[in-house]
Design a protein around this motif. Structure first.
Motif, short mmCIF file in Angstrom:
data_model
loop_
_atom_site.label_atom_id
_atom_site.label_comp_id
_atom_site.label_asym_id
_atom_site.label_seq_id
_atom_site.Cartn_x
_atom_site.Cartn_y
_atom_site.Cartn_z
N LEU A 189 41.27 62.86 14.43
CA LEU A 189 42.56 62.37 13.97
C LEU A 189 42.60 60.84 14.06
CD1 LEU A 189 45.63 62.78 13.30
CD2 LEU A 189 46.00 63.08 15.77
N ILE A 190 43.16 60.21 13.02
CA ILE A 190 43.34 58.76 13.01
C ILE A 190 44.81 58.42 12.79
CG2 ILE A 190 42.80 56.59 11.84
CD1 ILE A 190 40.13 57.76 11.03
N PHE A 191 45.35 57.57 13.66
CA PHE A 191 46.67 56.97 13.44
C PHE A 191 46.40 55.60 12.80
CE2 PHE A 191 47.36 59.93 16.91
CZ PHE A 191 48.53 60.56 16.53
N LEU A 192 46.91 55.40 11.59
CA LEU A 192 46.49 54.26 10.79
C LEU A 192 47.66 53.44 10.25
CD1 LEU A 192 44.16 52.81 9.16
CD2 LEU A 192 44.57 54.53 7.38
N ILE A 196 49.68 58.14 8.90
CA ILE A 196 50.03 56.74 8.66
C ILE A 196 51.16 56.33 9.59
CG2 ILE A 196 50.96 55.10 6.99
CD1 ILE A 196 48.12 55.89 6.35
N THR A 197 51.04 55.14 10.17
CA THR A 197 52.11 54.56 10.98
C THR A 197 52.42 53.18 10.40
OG1 THR A 197 50.50 53.65 12.54
CG2 THR A 197 51.42 55.81 13.05
N SER A 198 53.53 53.07 9.70
CA SER A 198 53.82 51.83 8.97
C SER A 198 55.30 51.49 9.04
CB SER A 198 53.39 51.99 7.50
OG SER A 198 53.77 50.86 6.74
N ALA A 199 55.58 50.19 8.93
CA ALA A 199 56.97 49.74 8.87
C ALA A 199 57.47 49.70 7.43
CB ALA A 199 57.09 48.35 9.50
N HIS A 200 56.62 50.06 6.48
CA HIS A 200 56.95 49.95 5.06
C HIS A 200 56.91 51.31 4.38
CE1 HIS A 200 56.50 45.59 5.53
NE2 HIS A 200 55.42 45.87 6.24
N LYS A 201 58.05 51.81 3.96
CA LYS A 201 58.12 53.13 3.35
C LYS A 201 57.63 53.15 1.91
CE LYS A 201 63.02 52.66 2.07
NZ LYS A 201 64.37 53.24 2.23
N LEU A 203 41.85 58.30 17.13
CA LEU A 203 41.58 56.88 17.00
C LEU A 203 42.84 56.20 16.48
CD1 LEU A 203 39.33 54.58 16.78
CD2 LEU A 203 39.06 55.33 14.41
N ILE A 204 43.12 55.00 16.99
CA ILE A 204 44.29 54.24 16.52
C ILE A 204 43.80 52.94 15.88
CG2 ILE A 204 46.51 53.20 17.14
CD1 ILE A 204 46.43 54.87 19.73
N ILE A 205 44.30 52.67 14.67
CA ILE A 205 43.95 51.43 13.96
C ILE A 205 45.25 50.73 13.60
CG2 ILE A 205 42.64 50.40 12.08
CD1 ILE A 205 41.19 53.09 11.76
N ASP A 206 45.52 49.62 14.27
CA ASP A 206 46.79 48.90 14.08
C ASP A 206 46.63 47.49 14.61
OD1 ASP A 206 49.58 48.06 14.16
OD2 ASP A 206 50.07 50.18 13.95
#
Length: 235
Positions: free
Chosen positions: A51-54, A78-83, A6-9
């Motif tokens: 699996l979730i890409f979040l 986690i997929t984020s632009a903020h480290k 699942l993708i949540i973005d």
């Protein structure tokens, strides 16, 4: 068995990148995608994924709050632009943290972690279109399929578990907490620090004990109120 993801973005481009990266991998199956965590939570009430890409920064409910709200937690990347949120996610047992823009080699490295976790854990849930089941690892090479409606009791034996079904018993290496966490909470309940049972298989409730499969189990003092409420409201 395919890994349902699942993708949540809230960024359509980010969703498309993940789907594009996963397209060549036949063992991954796209389940759904959402641009907000609220809709994703509603989806997960009636569906399961592996699996979730979040993403983290999202409207209404952020990614970290979403993870904390989950009763049953699949693998999460986690997929984020903020480290700066990376440290917070370690306490939430996140599998990996990918910084956007995500390059393919780093993405494949995250998939390797998924494969490794699956190969070392004792089971995988569920088939969406058929009778729900799980796989337990009964030795280093052999996985055994068990249907959830045949599962009676999971008993803790220190670092091992005894899995009791309607027809057999198995010993596996896993903690009761981690095993119970992966079971559907509307079907299974922990009644004691040493026992998790199937709600559907409880035959009697008497005082501070229940009977499952002809065997009586004591309900732990700290569990008794929640257990009785759930049994009496279970349908």
């Amino acid at each position: 068995m395919k890994i349902r993801y699942l993708i949540i973005d809230d960024e359509p481009l980010a969703i498309n990148v993940i789907k594009h990266y996963l397209q060549p991998f036949e063992n991954y199956k796209f389940a759904s995608s959402f641009d907000n965590a609220i809709d994703a939570l509603n989806y997960l009430r009636n569906n399961t994924v592996d699996l979730i890409f979040l993403d983290i920064n999202m409207p209404v409910l952020d990614g970290l709050s979403f993870i904390k709200s989950l009763k049953v937690k699949p693998m999460i990347i986690i997929t984020s632009a903020h480290k700066e949120f990376a440290l917070d996610t370690y306490e939430l047992d996140v599998l990996d943290y990918l910084l956007k823009p995500i390059d393919l080699p780093r993405f494949i490295k995250a998939l390797n972690k998924v494969e490794k976790k699956i190969s070392t854990q004792n089971f995988m849930l569920y088939d969406q279109n058929e009778r729900p089941f799980l796989f337990i690892k009964i030795n280093k090479k052999k996985m055994k399929k068990i249907y959830l409606d045949e599962l009676l009791v999971i008993e803790c034996l220190k670092d091992y578990l005894k899995i009791i079904t309607t027809s057999n018993k198995y010993i596996i290496h896993q903690t009761l907490a981690s095993f119970t966490e992966q079971l559907p909470p509307d079907k299974f309940i922990r009644i004691h620090r040493s026992f998790t049972v199937s709600l559907d298989k409880i035959d009697t409730l008497e005082g501070n004990s229940i009977e499952v499969g002809g065997v009586r189990y004591v309900i732990g003092r700290t569990y008794i109120k929640d257990v009785k409420d759930k049994i009496l409201n279970h349908s």
